[in-house]
Design an enzyme around this catalytic site. Structure first.
Site, PDB file in Angstrom:
ATOM      1  N   ASP A  37       8.137  -9.608   7.990  1.00 23.33           N
ATOM      2  CA  ASP A  37       8.157  -8.553   9.002  1.00 23.33           C
ATOM      3  C   ASP A  37       9.608  -8.081   9.120  1.00 23.33           C
ATOM      4  O   ASP A  37      10.494  -8.895   9.434  1.00 23.33           O
ATOM      5  CB  ASP A  37       7.656  -9.125  10.339  1.00 23.33           C
ATOM      6  CG  ASP A  37       7.474  -8.041  11.394  1.00 23.33           C
ATOM      7  OD1 ASP A  37       8.245  -7.057  11.377  1.00 23.33           O
ATOM      8  OD2 ASP A  37       6.579  -8.187  12.234  1.00 23.33           O
ATOM      9  N   VAL A  38       9.848  -6.819   8.890  1.00 26.74           N
ATOM     10  CA  VAL A  38      11.243  -6.334   8.881  1.00 26.74           C
ATOM     11  C   VAL A  38      11.881  -6.330  10.278  1.00 26.74           C
ATOM     12  O   VAL A  38      13.086  -6.124  10.392  1.00 26.74           O
ATOM     13  CB  VAL A  38      11.380  -4.930   8.229  1.00 26.74           C
ATOM     14  CG1 VAL A  38      10.952  -4.957   6.774  1.00 26.74           C
ATOM     15  CG2 VAL A  38      10.641  -3.861   9.020  1.00 26.74           C
ATOM     16  N   GLY A  53       7.702   1.246   7.035  1.00 27.43           N
ATOM     17  CA  GLY A  53       7.923   2.206   8.121  1.00 27.43           C
ATOM     18  C   GLY A  53       6.665   2.411   8.940  1.00 27.43           C
ATOM     19  O   GLY A  53       5.554   2.168   8.482  1.00 27.43           O
ATOM     20  N   ARG A 108       0.845  -1.213   0.000  1.00 21.49           N
ATOM     21  CA  ARG A 108       0.000   0.000   0.000  1.00 21.49           C
ATOM     22  C   ARG A 108       0.873   1.252   0.000  1.00 21.49           C
ATOM     23  O   ARG A 108       2.103   1.160   0.134  1.00 21.49           O
ATOM     24  CB  ARG A 108      -0.980   0.002   1.177  1.00 21.49           C
ATOM     25  CG  ARG A 108      -0.328  -0.029   2.554  1.00 21.49           C
ATOM     26  CD  ARG A 108      -1.396  -0.279   3.605  1.00 21.49           C
ATOM     27  NE  ARG A 108      -0.854  -0.617   4.898  1.00 21.49           N
ATOM     28  CZ  ARG A 108      -0.650   0.252   5.896  1.00 21.49           C
ATOM     29  NH1 ARG A 108      -0.945   1.517   5.717  1.00 21.49           N
ATOM     30  NH2 ARG A 108      -0.165  -0.147   7.042  1.00 21.49           N
ATOM     31  N   GLY A 109       0.226   2.385  -0.145  1.00 21.20           N
ATOM     32  CA  GLY A 109       0.893   3.675  -0.020  1.00 21.20           C
ATOM     33  C   GLY A 109       2.053   3.855  -0.984  1.00 21.20           C
ATOM     34  O   GLY A 109       2.004   3.471  -2.156  1.00 21.20           O
ATOM     35  N   ILE A 110       3.121   4.446  -0.459  1.00 20.41           N
ATOM     36  CA  ILE A 110       4.277   4.782  -1.289  1.00 20.41           C
ATOM     37  C   ILE A 110       4.940   3.511  -1.839  1.00 20.41           C
ATOM     38  O   ILE A 110       5.343   3.459  -3.002  1.00 20.41           O
ATOM     39  CB  ILE A 110       5.278   5.617  -0.450  1.00 20.41           C
ATOM     40  CG1 ILE A 110       4.664   6.983  -0.124  1.00 20.41           C
ATOM     41  CG2 ILE A 110       6.606   5.787  -1.185  1.00 20.41           C
ATOM     42  CD1 ILE A 110       5.466   7.817   0.880  1.00 20.41           C
ATOM     43  N   TYR A 169      10.696   8.887  15.275  1.00 19.31           N
ATOM     44  CA  TYR A 169      10.614   8.747  13.813  1.00 19.31           C
ATOM     45  C   TYR A 169      11.747   9.517  13.130  1.00 19.31           C
ATOM     46  O   TYR A 169      12.428   8.995  12.239  1.00 19.31           O
ATOM     47  CB  TYR A 169       9.245   9.265  13.367  1.00 19.31           C
ATOM     48  CG  TYR A 169       8.946   9.152  11.898  1.00 19.31           C
ATOM     49  CD1 TYR A 169       8.562   7.929  11.350  1.00 19.31           C
ATOM     50  CD2 TYR A 169       9.000  10.266  11.058  1.00 19.31           C
ATOM     51  CE1 TYR A 169       8.250   7.831   9.994  1.00 19.31           C
ATOM     52  CE2 TYR A 169       8.688  10.176   9.726  1.00 19.31           C
ATOM     53  CZ  TYR A 169       8.313   8.956   9.192  1.00 19.31           C
ATOM     54  OH  TYR A 169       8.004   8.862   7.850  1.00 19.31           O
ATOM     55  N   LYS A 213      14.790   8.040  10.802  1.00 19.84           N
ATOM     56  CA  LYS A 213      14.921   8.441   9.393  1.00 19.84           C
ATOM     57  C   LYS A 213      16.268   9.124   9.126  1.00 19.84           C
ATOM     58  O   LYS A 213      16.834   8.999   8.040  1.00 19.84           O
ATOM     59  CB  LYS A 213      13.755   9.354   8.999  1.00 19.84           C
ATOM     60  CG  LYS A 213      12.403   8.649   9.004  1.00 19.84           C
ATOM     61  CD  LYS A 213      12.365   7.496   8.021  1.00 19.84           C
ATOM     62  CE  LYS A 213      10.980   6.901   7.862  1.00 19.84           C
ATOM     63  NZ  LYS A 213      10.958   5.784   6.899  1.00 19.84           N
TER      64      LYS A 213
HETATM   65  P1  NDP Z   1       1.758   3.340   5.070  1.00 24.37           P
HETATM   66  O1  NDP Z   1       1.464   3.419   6.528  1.00 24.37           O
HETATM   67  O2  NDP Z   1       0.678   3.608   4.087  1.00 24.37           O
HETATM   68  O3  NDP Z   1       2.441   1.922   4.725  1.00 24.37           O
HETATM   69  C1  NDP Z   1       3.483   1.429   5.525  1.00 24.37           C
HETATM   70  C2  NDP Z   1       3.969   0.141   4.931  1.00 24.37           C
HETATM   71  O4  NDP Z   1       5.007  -0.387   5.768  1.00 24.37           O
HETATM   72  C3  NDP Z   1       2.876  -0.917   4.856  1.00 24.37           C
HETATM   73  O5  NDP Z   1       3.051  -1.666   3.683  1.00 24.37           O
HETATM   74  C4  NDP Z   1       3.172  -1.775   6.081  1.00 24.37           C
HETATM   75  O6  NDP Z   1       2.741  -3.117   5.951  1.00 24.37           O
HETATM   76  C5  NDP Z   1       4.686  -1.726   6.097  1.00 24.37           C
HETATM   77  N1  NDP Z   1       5.238  -2.094   7.400  1.00 24.37           N
HETATM   78  C6  NDP Z   1       5.133  -1.433   8.570  1.00 24.37           C
HETATM   79  N2  NDP Z   1       5.760  -2.100   9.540  1.00 24.37           N
HETATM   80  C7  NDP Z   1       6.300  -3.201   8.983  1.00 24.37           C
HETATM   81  C8  NDP Z   1       7.069  -4.290   9.459  1.00 24.37           C
HETATM   82  N3  NDP Z   1       7.424  -4.411  10.750  1.00 24.37           N
HETATM   83  N4  NDP Z   1       7.447  -5.255   8.591  1.00 24.37           N
HETATM   84  C9  NDP Z   1       7.092  -5.177   7.301  1.00 24.37           C
HETATM   85  N5  NDP Z   1       6.348  -4.184   6.776  1.00 24.37           N
HETATM   86  C10 NDP Z   1       5.955  -3.209   7.615  1.00 24.37           C
HETATM   87  O7  NDP Z   1       2.985   4.327   4.862  1.00 24.37           O
HETATM   88  P2  NDP Z   1       3.435   5.237   3.618  1.00 24.37           P
HETATM   89  O8  NDP Z   1       3.201   4.546   2.336  1.00 24.37           O
HETATM   90  O9  NDP Z   1       2.903   6.587   3.853  1.00 24.37           O
HETATM   91  O10 NDP Z   1       5.006   5.298   3.933  1.00 24.37           O
HETATM   92  C11 NDP Z   1       5.958   4.447   3.310  1.00 24.37           C
HETATM   93  C12 NDP Z   1       7.337   4.914   3.741  1.00 24.37           C
HETATM   94  O11 NDP Z   1       7.496   6.284   3.390  1.00 24.37           O
HETATM   95  C13 NDP Z   1       7.551   4.819   5.249  1.00 24.37           C
HETATM   96  O12 NDP Z   1       8.880   4.443   5.513  1.00 24.37           O
HETATM   97  C14 NDP Z   1       7.311   6.245   5.706  1.00 24.37           C
HETATM   98  O13 NDP Z   1       7.984   6.527   6.897  1.00 24.37           O
HETATM   99  C15 NDP Z   1       7.857   7.023   4.531  1.00 24.37           C
HETATM  100  N6  NDP Z   1       7.357   8.387   4.416  1.00 24.37           N
HETATM  101  C16 NDP Z   1       6.026   8.645   4.233  1.00 24.37           C
HETATM  102  C17 NDP Z   1       5.598   9.947   4.103  1.00 24.37           C
HETATM  103  C18 NDP Z   1       4.175  10.303   3.866  1.00 24.37           C
HETATM  104  O14 NDP Z   1       3.876  11.507   3.795  1.00 24.37           O
HETATM  105  N7  NDP Z   1       3.250   9.359   3.704  1.00 24.37           N
HETATM  106  C19 NDP Z   1       6.517  11.074   4.186  1.00 24.37           C
HETATM  107  C20 NDP Z   1       7.888  10.692   4.359  1.00 24.37           C
HETATM  108  C21 NDP Z   1       8.273   9.392   4.479  1.00 24.37           C
HETATM  109  P3  NDP Z   1       1.223  -3.544   6.400  1.00 24.37           P
HETATM  110  O15 NDP Z   1       0.284  -2.880   5.442  1.00 24.37           O
HETATM  111  O16 NDP Z   1       1.201  -4.993   6.248  1.00 24.37           O
HETATM  112  O17 NDP Z   1       1.055  -3.033   7.790  1.00 24.37           O
END
Ligand code: NDP
Length: 242
Positions: free
Chosen positions: A56-57, A85, A20-22, A148, A152
């Site tokens: 799981d990281v 993250g 999901r997301g980024i 956080y 980072k």
């Molecule tokens: P989301 O919360 O939408 O997605 C986070 C992702 O990380 C999910 O796929 C989640 O998996 C996965 N994840 C979290 N914990 C673990 C773990 N222990 N092991 C494996 N996977 C894990 O976040 P974003 O898409 O917004 O963010 C992605 C990255 O970009 C992150 O590192 C975030 O810090 C960084 N970022 C985001 C910004 C923003 O504005 N959104 C800005 C700057 C940086 P699951 O779905 O299974 O939980």
């Protein structure tokens, strides 16, 4: 450039948190570029249309198992994007040590686990690309995000040290530092926090995940092979100078 240094396409790309997301947008961008893309997911659903492994990281054995599955499907990983993250926001005086440790264990130590496993394959492949997804907050700071931001910022030292260790072996390691991107992570922020950010972004808007993904794909491309140890902002100017 010598022919033997060229990356044969398609490459094997692994994106953590690619469901999901980024991360999902990054996976899509590499796939659109013709690469074989594998993603990890943790708790949610495996994303449709991608080779996906649950991992799981925070667990090195789970990361190793994920790599083995990806290697069996596509061959050795040549590009790794450490994207997974979490946040556990609260002000310093209220932050529990566990909140700090959980965030560092996922965002920083998690990236270490993922990248160290990739580096073993890079040595055999004689090339590799590391992209660490940091945040503008890592160098700019943010109230309520001591954990956080520290995690980072640590990614910057990690990418630069990898560059110094492996830069001579056709491996690059870079940091992409997004600003405010429209995802579930930022949707969870209170409305007034979102409005405060918006007011300080010169571009006057938040960005979409695909705008980060395009930069990640490029910095891992052959065109960017002489860029390593860089911190590339994708933040509409929010973190300028940091
Ligand atoms: P989301 O919360 O939408 O997605 C986070 C992702 O990380 C999910 O796929 C989640 O998996 C996965 N994840 C979290 N914990 C673990 C773990 N222990 N092991 C494996 N996977 C894990 O976040 P974003 O898409 O917004 O963010 C992605 C990255 O970009 C992150 O590192 C975030 O810090 C960084 N970022 C985001 C910004 C923003 O504005 N959104 C800005 C700057 C940086 P699951 O779905 O299974 O939980």
């Amino acid at each position: 450039m010598a022919d033997e240094q060229r990356s044969p396409a398609p490459r094997t790309v692994l994106v953590t948190g690619g469901n999901r997301g980024i991360g999902r947008a990054i996976a899509q961008a590499f796939r659109d570029g013709g690469d074989n893309v594998a993603v990890t997911y943790r708790s949610g659903e495996a994303p449709e249309g991608f080779f996906a492994v649950q991992a799981d990281v925070t667990d090195a054995a789970s990361i190793d198992a994920a790599y083995k599955a990806v290697e069996a499907e596509f061959g050795p990983v040549e590009v790794v994007v450490a994207n997974a993250g979490i946040t556990r926001d609260t002000l310093l005086l209220r932050m529990k040590e566990q909140d700090f440790q959980d965030v560092v264990d996922t965002n920083l130590t998690g990236a270490f686990r993922v990248v160290q496993r990739a580096a073993k394959g890079f040595m055999r492949l004689k090339r590799g690309r590391v992209v660490l997804i940091s945040s503008v907050v890592g160098l700019y700071g943010s109230p309520g995000q001591v954990n956080y931001a520290a995690s980072k910022a640590g990614l910057v030292g990690m990418a630069r040290s990898i560059t110094r260790e492996l830069g001579g072996r056709n491996v690059t390691a870079n940091v992409v530092a997004p600003g405010f991107i429209n995802t579930e992570m930022t949707a969870a922020l209170p409305e007034d926090t979102q409005q405060n950010y918006l007011a300080s972004i010169p571009a006057g808007r938040f960005a979409e995940p695909a705008e980060v993904a395009a930069v990640v794909r490029w910095v891992a491309s052959d065109e960017a092979k002489y860029i390593s140890g860089a911190v590339i902002p994708v933040d509409g100017g929010l973190g300028m100078g940091h």
